[in-house]
Design a protein around this motif. Structure first.
Motif, PDB file in Angstrom:
ATOM      1  N   ASP A  67      44.927  45.817  41.825  1.00  0.00           N
ATOM      2  CA  ASP A  67      44.221  45.438  40.905  1.00  0.00           C
ATOM      3  C   ASP A  67      43.560  43.952  40.582  1.00  0.00           C
TER       4      ASP A  67
ATOM      5  N   SER B  19      40.594  44.038  42.917  1.00  0.00           N
ATOM      6  CA  SER B  19      39.506  44.787  42.445  1.00  0.00           C
ATOM      7  C   SER B  19      38.796  43.468  41.363  1.00  0.00           C
TER       8      SER B  19
ATOM      9  N   GLN C  92      36.826  41.399  43.613  1.00  0.00           N
ATOM     10  CA  GLN C  92      35.598  42.036  44.016  1.00  0.00           C
ATOM     11  C   GLN C  92      34.384  42.219  42.974  1.00  0.00           C
ATOM     12  N   LYS C  93      34.960  42.455  41.965  1.00  0.00           N
ATOM     13  CA  LYS C  93      33.958  42.723  40.739  1.00  0.00           C
ATOM     14  C   LYS C  93      33.276  41.248  40.416  1.00  0.00           C
TER      15      LYS C  93
END
Length: 255
Positions: free
Chosen positions: A29, A32, A35-36
């Motif tokens: 999580d 993520s 990376q977002k």
């Protein structure tokens, strides 16, 4: 590579990768989230300066890590304080047992009432020329009320000779700027178990305030509006820092 000496809290060992970066074991999580942030230029644009820079992933000794900015780069004697923000640290995806435990922990500490909790602290003493003070998360869990939390935070700014009023003022300025930006761009995001990391160099005027720990941050919730649980902690922290500033000024006058 070596173990990162400025780690205050967390469950995994952090590795010092280079002069400017560290490695954290991959949490899906949290990866993520970074990376977002990396792939979408407009995502959280207003608060990006308050989040460590992300440099991708690496494999070390068969383990997967992600690489982020070391927030104490170029500090000679780095002092650091980790404040766990918001009232609650559980997400809907935890087991019932873990949710109950997380709620109990928050209700038994300053989190539920005040919106923040001391999670760790490391302070360099100029008179002893050593890191004289190291508080871990257990100490933070022992603090129950505002009257205990404020002196604990105030202790972070004592360098053995004086209170660093300049660092307190810088921290207040950074936090006020962060709060304005936070309220602009974080609609429907819930920052479970996220922290604010305060750092300064005992040997200079370098300092920063950054968000860290996004392993339980929920980016898309059904709840509209800003995370008021987090805002409660920010408002209280700003109030505490202003109290601490006045205390520090008065104490320094008496030195």
């Amino acid at each position: 590579m070596s173990t990162f000496q400025n780690q205050l809290a967390g469950h995994g060992t952090i590795i010092k990768e280079s002069e400017q970066t560290i490695l954290k074991l991959i949490n899906a999580d949290e990866l993520s989230f970074y990376q977002k942030l990396h792939n979408e230029p407009d995502f959280l644009l207003e608060i990006r300066e308050f989040i460590p820079k992300y440099f991708g992933t690496k494999t070390v000794n068969g383990k997967e890590y992600f690489e982020i900015e070391d927030l104490t780069t170029n500090y000679e004697k780095a002092c650091a304080m980790d404040l766990k923000m918001a009232q609650w640290q559980h997400t809907p995806f935890m087991t019932a047992e873990k949710i109950a435990g997380a709620i109990q922990k928050c209700e038994a500490t300053t989190s539920a009432k005040l919106g923040l909790r001391l999670s760790g602290m490391k302070v360099y003493d100029l008179t002893k020329e050593e890191f004289e003070l190291r508080f871990n998360r257990l100490y933070g869990l022992s603090l129950k009320i505002e009257e205990e939390l404020i002196p604990a935070i105030q202790r972070f700014f004592w360098d053995g000779l004086k209170y660093r009023v300049d660092i307190i003022e810088n921290s207040i300025e950074s936090l006020e700027k962060f709060k304005i930006a936070f309220e602009k761009c974080t609609n429907s995001i819930r920052w479970f178990s996220s922290s604010l990391l305060f750092t300064y160099d005992s040997k200079s005027q370098k300092s920063s305030v950054k968000m860290i720990d996004f392993g339980q941050t929920l980016l898309n919730t059904n709840e509209q509006g800003i995370d008021q649980s987090y805002i409660l902690g920010l408002n209280n922290l700003l109030r505490y820092l202003n109290i601490i500033k006045q205390n520090a000024i008065e104490t320094n006058k008496q030195q």
